[in-house]
Design a protein around this motif. Structure first.
Motif, short mmCIF file in Angstrom:
data_model
loop_
_atom_site.label_atom_id
_atom_site.label_comp_id
_atom_site.label_asym_id
_atom_site.label_seq_id
_atom_site.Cartn_x
_atom_site.Cartn_y
_atom_site.Cartn_z
N LEU A 183 0.83 -1.20 0.00
CA LEU A 183 0.00 0.00 0.00
C LEU A 183 0.87 1.26 0.00
O LEU A 183 0.51 2.28 -0.61
N ASN A 187 0.55 4.20 -2.80
CA ASN A 187 0.27 5.59 -2.43
C ASN A 187 1.40 6.53 -2.84
O ASN A 187 1.15 7.67 -3.21
N ASN A 195 -1.16 9.19 3.04
CA ASN A 195 -1.43 7.76 3.14
C ASN A 195 -0.14 6.96 3.25
O ASN A 195 -0.04 5.99 4.01
N THR A 240 -6.35 4.25 -0.11
CA THR A 240 -5.52 4.00 -1.30
C THR A 240 -6.39 3.87 -2.55
O THR A 240 -6.07 4.42 -3.61
#
Length: 337
Positions: A183, A187, A195, A240
């Motif tokens: 993730l 991001n 994020n 995300t």
């Protein structure tokens, strides 16, 4: 209101990662001592458990403490204070850790835990975070309600999925490290640095816990850890998805594909567990010893080998998820030239 983050800086990211790692690593032993004093212990009472000695539970408290401190540091030093995502992560995380701690000490029933999880799943929605695409944003009230319901379902499913795979030493923490790292990459590529800071803080917390949690584990994260990881990954995943959807301008649910790939392992384990219990006319809350990790142990693989196999499979799915995200972003950037 979202805080304003600076352009990507390796040293800022590295600082947050090291801080979360160090805080988790240094706080585990005090938490372990406290767990023994309050009776937060995992006693091997049945064949489902893969350990044969009493082990302290509640290691998730160290993980949450480190994540909280590293996130607040990132927001104050590199951002503009608590943001919408930060509020959802930290408030919901604190509540679900409290629920998990109650279960680690008092052993709550499955139905009570599910009710608590569903209540906490409302927090991201209350903060304005929900699974949506431009298609839903432009739809009517019915589409928005469907979006909220999908968000609640996804959050509850992922909390339970992380709880289900927390059956072998290092498995849930190892997967959480892989998923949060994936993730973070998504991001960073979509230029949502707020994020990304949260993702790298969660990544460091998971890695800092692993030295104590690998076979034979000195402490378990307990429900407070697995539920916290599930809630945090779900919330960060939703953020995300919104970031990638905005960057690519996809008027569909296609940006959801990277998310489903990254979380494929725990979600598949959960799906097959529920399907199996329904097929056998059992309660979906009834525990069994037929999860993926149980099956590998039954086939003769050792504890460590089973964890490595499952994490390798999870790594493959995470890599595919990141690759699909990169492809979405690449074609979107080319189309705007």
């Amino acid at each position: 209101m979202a805080c304003v983050m600076p352009e990507f800086c390796f040293m800022h990211t590295f600082t947050v990662f090291v801080l979360s790692f160090a805080l988790t690593f240094c706080s585990v032993l005090p938490v372990k001592k406290t767990a023994f004093s309050v009776g937060a212990l995992d006693v091997p009472k049945d064949k489902r458990r893969m350990h044969r000695e009493t082990v302290a539970r509640g290691g998730g408290l160290s993980i949450f403490f480190a994540f909280l401190a590293a996130s607040l540091f990132a927001l104050t030093e590199y951002g503009g204070g608590i943001s919408t995502l930060g509020g959802a992560l930290l408030s919901g995380g604190a509540i679900i850790v409290g629920v998990g701690l109650c279960d680690d000490v008092l052993r709550l029933s499955a139905k009570v835990k599910l009710l608590c999880q569903a209540s906490v799943a409302f927090i991201p929605v209350a903060f304005g975070l929900n699974i949506r695409s431009p298609l839903l944003s432009e739809g009517g009230a019915l589409f928005r309600i469907a979006s909220y319901a999908f968000t609640l379902l996804f959050t509850v499913l992922l909390m339970n999925a992380l709880n289900f795979i927390d059956g072998l030493d290092g498995l849930a923490a190892g997967f959480s490290f892989l998923a949060s790292l994936s993730l973070f990459v998504c991001n960073t590529l979509s230029k949502n640095y707020e994020n990304a800071f949260f993702c790298i803080a969660l990544c460091g917390s998971a890695l800092g816990f692993l030295p104590y949690n690998r076979h034979k584990a000195k402490i378990f994260m307990g429900d407070c850890g697995s539920l916290f990881f599930g809630y945090s990954l779900a919330t960060l995943g939703i953020a995300t998805l919104s970031s990638v959807s905005t960057e690519t301008g996809q008027n569909s649910f296609l940006p959801l594909l990277p998310l489903l790939l990254i979380f494929a392992y725990p979600l598949c384990d959960l799906f097959f567990a529920v399907a199996r219990r329904l097929y056998n006319r059992q309660s979906i809350f009834s525990p069994d010893a037929r999860h993926f990790h149980h099956r590998l142990i039954a086939r003769g693989f050792s504890h460590t080998e089973s964890v490595r196999i499952l994490l390798c499979a999870a790594s493959l799915f995470c890599a595919l998820g990141v690759l699909v995200c990169i492809l979405f972003l690449y074609f979107s950037w080319n189309s705007t030239r």
